[in-house]
Scaffold this active site. Structure first.
Site, PDB file in Angstrom:
ATOM      1  N   ALA A 140     -18.480 -67.421 -29.316  1.00 14.53           N
ATOM      2  CA  ALA A 140     -18.013 -66.405 -30.266  1.00 14.53           C
ATOM      3  C   ALA A 140     -18.860 -65.152 -30.150  1.00 14.53           C
ATOM      4  CB  ALA A 140     -18.076 -66.951 -31.691  1.00 14.53           C
ATOM      5  N   ASP A 141     -18.276 -64.040 -30.505  1.00  9.33           N
ATOM      6  CA  ASP A 141     -19.019 -62.793 -30.519  1.00  9.33           C
ATOM      7  C   ASP A 141     -18.412 -61.837 -31.537  1.00  9.33           C
ATOM      8  OD1 ASP A 141     -21.284 -61.487 -28.856  1.00  9.33           O
ATOM      9  OD2 ASP A 141     -19.843 -59.896 -29.208  1.00  9.33           O
ATOM     10  N   GLN A 142     -19.244 -60.969 -32.066  1.00 13.45           N
ATOM     11  CA  GLN A 142     -18.747 -59.910 -32.951  1.00 13.45           C
ATOM     12  C   GLN A 142     -19.398 -58.596 -32.535  1.00 13.45           C
ATOM     13  OE1 GLN A 142     -20.008 -59.398 -37.144  1.00 13.45           O
ATOM     14  NE2 GLN A 142     -17.856 -59.575 -37.665  1.00 13.45           N
TER      15      GLN A 142
ATOM     16  N   LYS B 274     -19.943 -66.888 -23.113  1.00 18.17           N
ATOM     17  CA  LYS B 274     -20.837 -67.825 -23.811  1.00 18.17           C
ATOM     18  C   LYS B 274     -20.279 -69.250 -23.743  1.00 18.17           C
ATOM     19  CE  LYS B 274     -22.466 -64.371 -27.141  1.00 18.17           C
ATOM     20  NZ  LYS B 274     -22.455 -63.961 -28.560  1.00 18.17           N
TER      21      LYS B 274
END
Lengths: 196, 196
Positions: B72-74, B56
């Site tokens: 960011a990622d979760q 990203k």
């Protein structure tokens, strides 16, 4: 349905219980918290915070014997020192400078009272470490925060620019916010006060 | 002053950075996240989340070479299974029933890119344990929550009535919210992007 009362004027605690979808009334205990300071010295920070939460729950329970009353408290300890809220931004600056580069402990206690007696309580702690920030950084943050931080004993808001002064935040999410919510919800379920 | 871009459409991440008093633009990366699923199997959940956050950041950085871009990622893992968002409340019910009585892991990754290259990244994890709730309890919570929980991969909101389904929540406050904020702030300071 059990009548539930929160014996605290804290907007954060109120919000946490509202978020959880609970129905409750608010009746702040208006306790003289300074009178409990000597307990911190003699009994330690956990007994001290537990005593404050219990005293609040008991006081409101005495005039509402039919209700289940939630009392809560959060204290901040730097080593063996109990800290108190700063009266103004000048005091906040001094408070933050004391915390700079060190770890401090947040102790959050919650108690349930019925008919004037404590029927359940718990205490949990979190450790927060601040960066070794400069006076210039401190003043920048104080300018961004303004009086908003005077509501917190540490003179910071994790949900505000003062988060930049932290190196690490370790502990339960809700304990840091000032209310060990998950043990409280489990206790409320046991006491039949969870239906909404 | 470094130009800062958040390559994410997540309202929570945006709020966390705004709360910290940062000045930034928002430019969602619109990545095909499903294409990364095979990485979860082959490389594990940490490498998978890190790859998503980095992809990203890199994508948005390529069209904004002068800026520092935050990706960011979760992800949510139940054992060796990667979970995805539920499409509707019927799917949410099935998702919650899978999580009932078990622990799951939230993996939060954040990366910084400049000139199309990753210049920094980190990953942190939190463990959340749900109570063994009944179908009746699950339906009560779904009725209270409504479509609000479809925005979360776990089909719950810690700031909503679904918190009642949890037994314990263990890990960094911000990692649970989906952005390891304190390491990110330290990195932004190192890259000269922290002045407001």
């Amino acid at each position: 349905m059990t009548r539930l009362i929160l014996a605290s004027a804290s907007p954060t605690r109120c919000q946490l219980l509202e978020n959880a979808g609970l129905s409750f009334e608010i009746a702040p205990a208006h306790l003289d918290e300074i009178a409990f300071d000597s307990l911190f010295e003699s009994e330690g920070r956990i007994a001290h915070a537990a005593a404050l939460a219990s005293a609040k729950a008991r006081k409101v329970s005495q005039s509402n014997p039919d209700a289940l009353v939630i009392g809560a408290d959060q204290t901040l300890s730097l080593g063996n020192t109990l800290m108190h809220k700063a009266p103004n931004l000048r005091g906040a600056r001094a408070q933050l400078q004391r915390l700079s580069g060190k770890s401090h402990i947040l102790t959050s206690a919650v108690a349930l009272a019925r008919n004037g007696d404590i029927v359940w309580n718990t205490v949990d702690e979190a450790e927060l470490t601040m960066t070794a920030f400069s006076d210039v950084e401190c003043d920048q943050i104080l300018a961004l925060e303004g009086d908003a931080i005077l509501g917190s004993v540490g003179c910071y808001r994790l949900e505000g620019p003062s988060i930049r002064l932290f190196k690490s935040v370790s502990g339960d999410y809700f304990t840091i916010l000032g209310l060990p919510l998950l043990p409280l919800i489990a206790a409320l379920r046991d006491f039949g006060a969870l239906e909404s």
